[in-house]
Design a protein around this motif. Structure first.
Motif, mmCIF file in Angstrom:
data_model
loop_
_atom_site.group_PDB
_atom_site.id
_atom_site.type_symbol
_atom_site.label_atom_id
_atom_site.label_comp_id
_atom_site.label_asym_id
_atom_site.label_seq_id
_atom_site.Cartn_x
_atom_site.Cartn_y
_atom_site.Cartn_z
ATOM 1 N N ARG A 54 0.855 -1.184 0.000
ATOM 2 C CA ARG A 54 0.000 0.000 0.000
ATOM 3 C C ARG A 54 0.885 1.226 0.000
ATOM 4 O O ARG A 54 1.790 1.364 0.821
ATOM 5 C CB ARG A 54 -0.896 0.017 1.233
ATOM 6 C CG ARG A 54 -1.775 1.262 1.297
ATOM 7 C CD ARG A 54 -2.699 1.229 2.478
ATOM 8 N NE ARG A 54 -3.575 2.398 2.479
ATOM 9 C CZ ARG A 54 -4.593 2.554 3.310
ATOM 10 N NH1 ARG A 54 -4.864 1.629 4.211
ATOM 11 N NH2 ARG A 54 -5.335 3.628 3.247
ATOM 12 N N GLU A 55 0.622 2.128 -0.934
ATOM 13 C CA GLU A 55 1.294 3.424 -0.972
ATOM 14 C C GLU A 55 0.196 4.474 -0.996
ATOM 15 O O GLU A 55 -0.565 4.551 -1.970
ATOM 16 C CB GLU A 55 2.189 3.541 -2.197
ATOM 17 C CG GLU A 55 3.001 4.815 -2.191
ATOM 18 C CD GLU A 55 4.011 4.860 -3.323
ATOM 19 O OE1 GLU A 55 4.173 5.952 -3.889
ATOM 20 O OE2 GLU A 55 4.622 3.820 -3.623
ATOM 21 N N ALA A 56 0.092 5.226 0.100
ATOM 22 C CA ALA A 56 -0.996 6.201 0.284
ATOM 23 C C ALA A 56 -2.331 5.450 0.163
ATOM 24 O O ALA A 56 -2.572 4.523 0.929
ATOM 25 C CB ALA A 56 -0.866 7.362 -0.676
ATOM 26 N N ASP A 57 -3.152 5.805 -0.805
ATOM 27 C CA ASP A 57 -4.454 5.160 -0.944
ATOM 28 C C ASP A 57 -4.519 4.188 -2.118
ATOM 29 O O ASP A 57 -5.589 3.900 -2.644
ATOM 30 C CB ASP A 57 -5.553 6.224 -1.072
ATOM 31 C CG ASP A 57 -5.757 6.957 0.248
ATOM 32 O OD1 ASP A 57 -5.477 6.365 1.300
ATOM 33 O OD2 ASP A 57 -6.190 8.120 0.225
ATOM 34 N N THR A 58 -3.358 3.668 -2.527
ATOM 35 C CA THR A 58 -3.315 2.707 -3.618
ATOM 36 C C THR A 58 -2.754 1.374 -3.137
ATOM 37 O O THR A 58 -1.685 1.334 -2.533
ATOM 38 C CB THR A 58 -2.449 3.240 -4.786
ATOM 39 O OG1 THR A 58 -3.003 4.472 -5.244
ATOM 40 C CG2 THR A 58 -2.403 2.245 -5.931
ATOM 41 N N LEU A 59 -3.508 0.313 -3.395
ATOM 42 C CA LEU A 59 -3.049 -1.047 -3.118
ATOM 43 C C LEU A 59 -2.581 -1.668 -4.424
ATOM 44 O O LEU A 59 -3.199 -1.461 -5.467
ATOM 45 C CB LEU A 59 -4.184 -1.909 -2.559
ATOM 46 C CG LEU A 59 -4.956 -1.389 -1.365
ATOM 47 C CD1 LEU A 59 -6.004 -2.427 -0.955
ATOM 48 C CD2 LEU A 59 -4.041 -1.069 -0.213
#
Length: 113
Positions: A54-59
């Motif tokens: 997960r990076e910020a709001d992206t999986l």
């Protein structure tokens, strides 16, 4: 950034094609230090696992599953995490099979308490 997925149980809001995840499938998510993983089962899926980041709001994750008919399949998914007005988590997913033909989109939401 939306809240942690750790310990949340999510389910698709609509059924996909036969042999895929659907409204009876339950995903139990885990998250630590930018890593995510989940176990899932229900409907046509006997057991499934996903693992990724997960990076910020992206999986970004890969998944593998065993279906009721005894076949296995795997693929790749990128999801955007958002928070619904009632505070539940929603994942807008764009996925593609890697073990067979096909791709699409789906929506998975945290089950109400």
């Amino acid at each position: 950034m939306a809240r942690s997925l750790d310990g949340l149980v999510l389910s698709p809001v609509a059924d996909q094609a036969p042999g895929q995840v659907g409204t009876r499938t339950r995903f139990t998510y885990h998250e630590r230090d930018g890593r995510i993983w989940a176990e899932y089962a229900g409907g046509d899926v006997v057991r499934g696992h996903l693992v990724g980041t997960r990076e910020a709001d992206t999986l970004d994750f890969r998944y593998v599953q065993l279906k009721q008919d005894g076949t296995t399949s795997s693929g790749h998914c990128r999801s955007t995490v958002t928070e619904l007005a009632d505070g539940r988590v929603r994942l807008d997913e764009r996925w593609a099979w890697e073990s067979q033909e096909g791709s699409g989109t789906s929506v998975v939401e945290e089950l109400p308490a």
